[in-house]
Design a protein around this motif. Structure first.
Motif, mmCIF file in Angstrom:
data_model
loop_
_atom_site.group_PDB
_atom_site.id
_atom_site.type_symbol
_atom_site.label_atom_id
_atom_site.label_comp_id
_atom_site.label_asym_id
_atom_site.label_seq_id
_atom_site.Cartn_x
_atom_site.Cartn_y
_atom_site.Cartn_z
ATOM 1 N N ASP A 1 75.308 21.414 20.914
ATOM 2 C CA ASP A 1 75.256 20.100 21.555
ATOM 3 C C ASP A 1 74.514 20.174 22.894
ATOM 4 O O ASP A 1 73.728 19.275 23.231
ATOM 5 C CB ASP A 1 76.666 19.558 21.785
ATOM 6 C CG ASP A 1 77.369 19.159 20.490
ATOM 7 O OD1 ASP A 1 76.691 19.013 19.446
ATOM 8 O OD2 ASP A 1 78.607 18.996 20.531
ATOM 9 N N ALA A 2 74.748 21.231 23.653
ATOM 10 C CA ALA A 2 74.074 21.397 24.947
ATOM 11 C C ALA A 2 72.568 21.596 24.753
ATOM 12 O O ALA A 2 71.762 21.075 25.528
ATOM 13 C CB ALA A 2 74.682 22.566 25.721
ATOM 14 N N TYR B 1 79.482 23.633 20.861
ATOM 15 C CA TYR B 1 79.233 23.248 22.260
ATOM 16 C C TYR B 1 77.819 23.649 22.674
ATOM 17 O O TYR B 1 77.084 22.840 23.255
ATOM 18 C CB TYR B 1 80.269 23.932 23.145
ATOM 19 C CG TYR B 1 80.171 23.614 24.613
ATOM 20 C CD1 TYR B 1 80.648 22.413 25.131
ATOM 21 C CD2 TYR B 1 79.634 24.540 25.505
ATOM 22 C CE1 TYR B 1 80.580 22.122 26.491
ATOM 23 C CE2 TYR B 1 79.572 24.263 26.868
ATOM 24 C CZ TYR B 1 80.040 23.056 27.345
ATOM 25 O OH TYR B 1 79.983 22.781 28.688
ATOM 26 N N ALA C 1 79.136 18.784 27.171
ATOM 27 C CA ALA C 1 77.985 19.486 26.598
ATOM 28 C C ALA C 1 76.668 18.837 26.997
ATOM 29 O O ALA C 1 75.642 19.517 27.063
ATOM 30 C CB ALA C 1 78.104 19.545 25.081
ATOM 31 N N ASP C 2 76.705 17.548 27.287
ATOM 32 C CA ASP C 2 75.473 16.871 27.693
ATOM 33 C C ASP C 2 75.374 16.699 29.212
ATOM 34 O O ASP C 2 74.498 15.998 29.714
ATOM 35 C CB ASP C 2 75.328 15.521 26.989
ATOM 36 C CG ASP C 2 76.447 14.551 27.320
ATOM 37 O OD1 ASP C 2 77.427 14.947 28.003
ATOM 38 O OD2 ASP C 2 76.353 13.392 26.888
ATOM 39 N N ARG D 1 66.611 16.720 24.802
ATOM 40 C CA ARG D 1 66.411 15.293 25.092
ATOM 41 C C ARG D 1 66.003 15.093 26.551
ATOM 42 O O ARG D 1 65.101 14.307 26.856
ATOM 43 C CB ARG D 1 67.689 14.501 24.807
ATOM 44 C CG ARG D 1 67.917 14.175 23.358
ATOM 45 C CD ARG D 1 69.024 13.145 23.172
ATOM 46 N NE ARG D 1 70.271 13.489 23.841
ATOM 47 C CZ ARG D 1 71.253 14.215 23.309
ATOM 48 N NH1 ARG D 1 71.126 14.693 22.080
ATOM 49 N NH2 ARG D 1 72.352 14.462 23.986
ATOM 50 N N ALA D 2 66.640 15.822 27.444
ATOM 51 C CA ALA D 2 66.325 15.702 28.881
ATOM 52 C C ALA D 2 64.910 16.177 29.194
ATOM 53 O O ALA D 2 64.250 15.634 30.090
ATOM 54 C CB ALA D 2 67.341 16.488 29.699
ATOM 55 N N THR E 1 73.744 21.789 30.088
ATOM 56 C CA THR E 1 72.322 21.735 29.716
ATOM 57 C C THR E 1 71.510 22.777 30.488
ATOM 58 O O THR E 1 70.557 23.345 29.947
ATOM 59 C CB THR E 1 71.726 20.322 29.897
ATOM 60 O OG1 THR E 1 71.905 19.902 31.253
ATOM 61 C CG2 THR E 1 72.367 19.331 28.946
ATOM 62 N N GLN F 1 70.806 20.386 22.271
ATOM 63 C CA GLN F 1 70.269 19.066 21.919
ATOM 64 C C GLN F 1 70.108 18.203 23.169
ATOM 65 O O GLN F 1 69.083 17.533 23.339
ATOM 66 C CB GLN F 1 71.178 18.380 20.899
ATOM 67 C CG GLN F 1 71.113 19.042 19.542
ATOM 68 C CD GLN F 1 72.128 18.481 18.565
ATOM 69 O OE1 GLN F 1 73.219 18.061 18.949
ATOM 70 N NE2 GLN F 1 71.758 18.477 17.299
ATOM 71 N N ALA F 2 71.094 18.220 24.039
ATOM 72 C CA ALA F 2 71.018 17.427 25.271
ATOM 73 C C ALA F 2 69.895 17.926 26.183
ATOM 74 O O ALA F 2 69.167 17.122 26.786
ATOM 75 C CB ALA F 2 72.360 17.466 26.001
#
Length: 168
Positions: free
Chosen positions: A153-154, A150, A95-96, A160-161, A101, A156-157
C-alpha cells in the motif's frame, strides 16, 4: 558421515545457486553474511522469469562485482528499511502517509542502487508480488503481521505521489 556429506552437498548447492544470482562469495562468506538464509534458493525461478530482461542483466552485472563487505552492507541497509517499516506499521502510521511513503521510496531506491533501475512502475510490480506471492508475504509478515500489505500500500501511495494526475 552421511550427515556430514549431506551438509557438504547443501553447502555446494547454496554456493552454486548464489553464483547464479551473481553472488560470488566463498561458502564461509555466504554463511557469515546470510546465515541460514540461502540467497540463491530462488535463483533458477528468477532466471526463468526475468532472465531475458534488462533488469536481470543489470542486476547480474552489478552483483558480480560485490564482495563480502558489499553484501553485508546491502543486507544491513535492507533490514534497516524493513525494521523502520515495521515500526511505522506498529505505530499506526497510515500506509499512504508521509512516513510510510518515504520508507517505501527508500525501499525502491535501495533496489535501484544495488540491483537494477527500479522505477515507480517496476516498484508497483514488486508491490503486487509482496501482496500475492506467499513467499514474499511470509518474509515481510514474519517481521510484523500485515507488513507485506502495508508495504504494498505504501509503494502504491508513493508511486501516486511521484506521478500526480494531469489536469485535463
Amino acid at each position: 558421515r552421511i550427515a556430514r556429506l549431506a551438509a557438504i552437498r547443501r553447502t555446494i548447492l547454496t554456493t552454486l545457486e548464489a553464483r547464479t544470482m551473481g553472488i560470488d562469495l566463498t561458502p564461509d562468506e555466504l554463511l557469515e553474511v546470510f546465515g541460514d538464509d540461502d540467497p540463491g534458493r530462488y535463483a533458477a525461478e528468477a532466471q526463468e522469469r526475468w532472465g531475458d530482461s534488462d533488469a536481470w542483466a543489470t542486476s547480474q552485472g552489478r552483483t558480480r562485482r560485490y564482495g563480502k563487505d558489499d553484501w553485508a552492507r546491502i543486507k544491513a541497509e535492507g533490514e534497516a528499511i524493513e525494521a523502520r517499516l515495521a515500526d511505522a506499521l506498529q505505530a499506526g502510521e497510515a500506509a499512504d502517509g508521509g512516513v510510510a511513503t518515504a520508507l517505501a521510496d527508500a525501499h525502491r531506491r535501495h533496489i535501484d542502487r544495488w540491483f537494477y533501475p527500479c522505477s515507480h512502475a517496476m516498484h508497483l510490480g514488486l508491490a503486487t508480488m509482496y501482496r500475492t506471492d506467499p513467499r514474499f508475504r511470509a518474509h515481510y509478515d514474519e517481521r510484523a503481521a500485515g507488513l507485506a500489505a502495508y508495504l504494498a500500500d505504501a509503494i502504491q501511495a508513493a508511486a501516486r505521489a511521484a506521478s500526480p494526475p494531469e489536469d485535463g
